[in-house]
Motif scaffolding. Structure first.
Motif: not given
Length: 123
Positions: A12-26, A83-93, A120-123
């Motif tokens: 995404v680009q800087a300023g964009d948003s993403l929503r991460l999900s984590c599904a659990a089982s067990g 994740l809102d208002n993403l910044k390049p420094e938020d780039t990570a796994n 991955t957040v691009s500037s």
């Protein structure tokens, strides 16, 4: 055992948003406090956000506070990280983790981990 599978990452680009999900089982998801961590290349894994088993408590890192929101849906066995208002420094796994008790910001507190989703957040 608890299996965790993250999804929702992307480029995404800087300023964009993403929503991460984590599904659990067990084992019963609602019994576990959950957290999100992230790891950038060449850096240590760092705490991002934590949510208690019943959503009664939530904590954030300084860099996440005000921009990221953790939530969970125990009916779907899923935890989310908005994740809102993403910044390049938020780039990570980004990894989700299930707690075994201990300080919420420490990697060693968590017994179960997912494989991660790349943001991955691009500037």
């Amino acid at each position: 055992q608890v299996q965790l599978v993250e999804s929702g990452g992307g480029l995404v680009q800087a300023g964009d948003s993403l929503r991460l999900s984590c599904a659990a089982s067990g084992r019963t998801f609602s019994q576990y406090a959950m957290a999100w961590f992230r790891q950038a290349p060449g850096k240590e894994r760092e705490f991002v956000a934590y949510i208690g088993a019943t959503s009664s408590s939530a904590y954030y890192s300084v860099s996440a506070k005000g921009r990221f929101t953790i939530s969970r849906d125990n009916t779907k066995d899923t935890v989310y990280l908005q994740l809102d208002n993403l910044k390049p420094e938020d780039t990570a796994n980004y990894y989700c983790a299930a707690a075994g008790g201990g300080p919420v910001h420490l990697v060693g507190t968590y017994r179960y981990w997912g494989q991660g989703t790349q943001v991955t957040v691009s500037s």
